[in-house]
Write an enzyme that holds these catalytic residues in place. Sequence first.
Site, PDB file in Angstrom:
ATOM      1  CD  GLU A  42      12.677   4.350 -13.334  1.00 18.55           C
ATOM      2  OE1 GLU A  42      11.517   4.158 -12.922  1.00 18.55           O
ATOM      3  OE2 GLU A  42      13.627   3.569 -13.086  1.00 18.55           O
ATOM      4  CD  GLU A  57      18.490  32.305 -14.515  1.00 13.84           C
ATOM      5  OE1 GLU A  57      18.130  31.724 -15.574  1.00 13.84           O
ATOM      6  OE2 GLU A  57      17.943  33.335 -14.100  1.00 13.84           O
ATOM      7  CE1 TYR A  90      -4.361   1.169   0.054  1.00 13.58           C
ATOM      8  CE2 TYR A  90      -3.453   2.836   1.538  1.00 13.58           C
ATOM      9  CZ  TYR A  90      -4.468   2.391   0.714  1.00 13.58           C
ATOM     10  OH  TYR A  90      -5.605   3.155   0.545  1.00 13.58           O
ATOM     11  CD  GLU A 118      14.007  30.944 -15.093  1.00 14.94           C
ATOM     12  OE1 GLU A 118      13.655  30.842 -16.283  1.00 14.94           O
ATOM     13  OE2 GLU A 118      14.684  31.884 -14.662  1.00 14.94           O
ATOM     14  CG  HIS A 150       8.313  -1.711 -13.034  1.00 12.78           C
ATOM     15  ND1 HIS A 150       8.580  -1.435 -14.354  1.00 12.78           N
ATOM     16  CD2 HIS A 150       9.520  -1.678 -12.408  1.00 12.78           C
ATOM     17  CE1 HIS A 150       9.876  -1.242 -14.525  1.00 12.78           C
ATOM     18  NE2 HIS A 150      10.472  -1.389 -13.349  1.00 12.78           N
ATOM     19  CB  SER A 202      12.882  34.708 -25.248  1.00 13.98           C
ATOM     20  OG  SER A 202      14.093  34.028 -24.960  1.00 13.98           O
ATOM     21  CG  ASP A 226      11.038  -2.519  -9.284  1.00 12.76           C
ATOM     22  OD1 ASP A 226       9.900  -2.990  -9.429  1.00 12.76           O
ATOM     23  OD2 ASP A 226      11.476  -1.567  -9.962  1.00 12.76           O
ATOM     24  CD  GLU A 227      13.714  -1.613  -3.530  1.00  9.98           C
ATOM     25  OE1 GLU A 227      13.523  -0.728  -2.673  1.00  9.98           O
ATOM     26  OE2 GLU A 227      13.292  -1.539  -4.714  1.00  9.98           O
TER      27      GLU A 227
END
Length: 329
Positions: free
Chosen positions: A193, A225, A24, A229, A106, A250, A81-82
Amino acid sequence: MALTIYKEADVTALQDRRIAILGYGNQGRAHALNLRDSGLDVVIGQRPGKGRDQAKADGFSPISLADAASTADLAILTLPDESAADIYNETIAPALSARATLGFVHGFNIRFGFIKPPETTDVIMIAPKGPGTLLRSLYLEGKGLPSLLAVHQDAGGTAKATALAWAAGIGAIRAGVIETTFACETETDLFGEQVALCGGLTALTKAAFETLVEAGYEPEFAYLECVHELKQVADLLYTRGLSGMRDAISNTAEYGDLTRGPRLITDQTRQEMKKILEEIRSGAFAKEWIDEHRAGSENLKRLYDKDADSPYEKAGEAVRSLMPWLTDA
């Protein structure tokens, strides 16, 4: 080769059948809640701890993994997974009902042979292409998250019908369910990934951040930066695609994108991507990761702690403190 995409299905094949969600966590919770809200019989198998407490808070009465597996018509493994193979082999497999279909979110443990179900068992996968939180929120909005469908074993002749009913129950069919294989889902997921979504992205932003800081710029400016962003551009790519993103930025940014980006992704970078893909396809990465987990994950913890105490993270904390609303996200 043309894709097979399913956009119509209902939950009929799972009505009057018990679905056991084994685990869960992020995915397990979303599948359980969506399937329950679709009118299906859902039971939770979860060991004591945070997951079991959450299941109780959500109105379920969680039981042991073995008890849930023993009553299931569809047993869906949403374990990490592990650890999934060890838990499956020790606890779930001995208890699994002979009639049960085994479901995965998966393909890792089937693709690399860590879990080997009996040949008489139907084995299917519905893999949402996004986190469980998004699967749940889209369901509540009457929308769906695109997902992948695969059938590994169809012993009873109804495996695909069961998978489609599962996809309908979690709302994925509203967006579309693409048919694939366990191997394709697993290999592309791990590659994405490692090369783009996590590994490549974090390595690129850290390198850009460090380049600006080493050149004398304030860490907070570098973080704004090179990291802050990023969400704006990612959202544009997500909603509009490459051309739509470039239409929204831009002209200067677009020119820099088209002329400087290729200088970063060199032939050497592409060769390393191919090497990573081969490590995935050969099973070398899977073996390395499982061995790491079984040895106590010391290398993983060391690498995690190194980044957790980095100037990059400290600058991020300072920038995020300017936006207290992010704690609610």
